[in-house]
Design an enzyme around this catalytic site. Structure first.
Site, mmCIF file in Angstrom:
data_model
loop_
_atom_site.group_PDB
_atom_site.id
_atom_site.type_symbol
_atom_site.label_atom_id
_atom_site.label_comp_id
_atom_site.label_asym_id
_atom_site.label_seq_id
_atom_site.Cartn_x
_atom_site.Cartn_y
_atom_site.Cartn_z
ATOM 1 N N GLN A 153 0.589 -1.092 0.313
ATOM 2 C CA GLN A 153 0.479 0.148 -0.127
ATOM 3 C C GLN A 153 1.098 1.389 0.299
ATOM 4 O O GLN A 153 0.950 1.763 -1.023
ATOM 5 C CB GLN A 153 -1.300 -0.052 0.986
ATOM 6 C CG GLN A 153 -2.379 0.983 0.994
ATOM 7 C CD GLN A 153 -3.343 0.856 2.099
ATOM 8 O OE1 GLN A 153 -3.421 -0.495 3.268
ATOM 9 N NE2 GLN A 153 -4.190 1.606 1.809
ATOM 10 N N ASP A 154 1.428 1.981 1.196
ATOM 11 C CA ASP A 154 1.798 2.680 1.050
ATOM 12 C C ASP A 154 3.424 2.388 2.130
ATOM 13 O O ASP A 154 3.782 1.598 2.401
ATOM 14 C CB ASP A 154 1.621 3.885 1.899
ATOM 15 C CG ASP A 154 1.085 4.306 2.841
ATOM 16 O OD1 ASP A 154 0.970 2.969 3.895
ATOM 17 O OD2 ASP A 154 0.966 5.255 3.747
ATOM 18 N N PRO A 155 4.799 3.586 1.880
ATOM 19 C CA PRO A 155 5.669 3.184 2.618
ATOM 20 C C PRO A 155 5.970 3.008 3.520
ATOM 21 O O PRO A 155 4.893 3.698 4.932
ATOM 22 C CB PRO A 155 6.675 4.051 1.767
ATOM 23 C CG PRO A 155 5.976 4.561 0.939
ATOM 24 C CD PRO A 155 4.513 4.692 0.795
ATOM 25 N N HIS A 172 -0.895 6.698 5.178
ATOM 26 C CA HIS A 172 -1.134 7.096 4.361
ATOM 27 C C HIS A 172 -1.874 8.349 4.230
ATOM 28 O O HIS A 172 -2.067 9.168 3.623
ATOM 29 C CB HIS A 172 -2.754 6.850 4.792
ATOM 30 C CG HIS A 172 -2.925 5.180 5.005
ATOM 31 N ND1 HIS A 172 -2.327 4.039 3.835
ATOM 32 C CD2 HIS A 172 -3.181 4.782 6.299
ATOM 33 C CE1 HIS A 172 -2.286 3.129 4.756
ATOM 34 N NE2 HIS A 172 -3.228 3.658 5.965
#
Length: 219
Positions: A60-62, A131
């Site tokens: 998804q995100d880092p 996020h």
């Protein structure tokens, strides 16, 4: 189409993409800590050439903790504690792949160099704020990455873990690819079916059937 430049060069000239880069640059200049470091944001593409991709694992995100993110989904730098989701990935590998033993590190560079594209759908994040860059527009870019692979490459394996990653299934023509889905390896959901999914051995069986060298998952 052989290179990421062929696949994405036009996309990178689009105004929205330049706006993303500028927004991230301005945040860094203002003193906001952004992960991964600027030099690592596109590591997934640097380490896994377009024409060598065999499998895609979507994140998804880092990671948003200090020193963790280095541009590869689920991976952390050498010397950084293994995050819980990655530890669960290792536990599944231990039961799925003969001879796999859980390593003392969480760096997945060796997978990337073999053709495993470790792609986060959002490529940057503010320190400590999960996020926080979800609305910058990164997904338009990474959706294009998935579409280009699904259009110009054949016999890839896509591993989609969790509902968020599985939303990307619509971008892929399942006739020419192996799409593997399971709950996310997070401690909150791994016991709902990630454990026992055997995605890694399934991926290698599929690649071998199509005359493609399997992935050595051992680290």
């Amino acid at each position: 189409m052989d290179t990421w430049h062929d696949a994405l060069g036009g996309e990178k000239q689009q105004p929205y993409f330049q706006e993303i880069l500028n927004a991230v640059r301005q945040e860094r200049l203002s003193g906001q800590i952004i992960y991964p470091p600027a030099a690592d944001v596109f590591n997934a593409f640097r380490l896994t050439a377009f024409d060598r991709v065999k499998a895609v694992i979507l994140g998804q995100d880092p990671y948003h903790g200090a020193g963790q993110a280095h541009g590869l989904a689920f991976s952390v730098r050498q010397g950084i504690r293994i995050p819980p989701s990655l530890l669960n990935i290792y536990k599944e590998l231990e039961t799925d792949i003969e001879g796999f033993s859980i390593p003392a590190h969480g760096c997945l560079t060796a997978w990337a160099e073999q053709g495993v594209l470790l792609l986060n759908t959002v490529l940057t994040v503010r320190a400590g704020q999960a996020h926080s860059h979800a609305l910058l527009g990164w997904e338009r870019f990474t959706d294009t990455v998935i579409r280009q692979l699904a259009t110009h490459r054949k016999h890839l394996v896509f591993m989609l873990w969790g509902g968020y990653a599985q939303q990307k299934r619509k971008l892929i023509d399942s006739q020419n690819y192996l799409i593997l889905t399971a709950p996310h390896p997070s401690p909150l959901s791994a016991y709902r079916g990630f454990f026992g999914c055997r995605h890694f051995s399934q991926a290698n069986s599929y690649l071998s059937r199509h005359g493609i060298d399997p992935i050595n998952w051992k680290l």
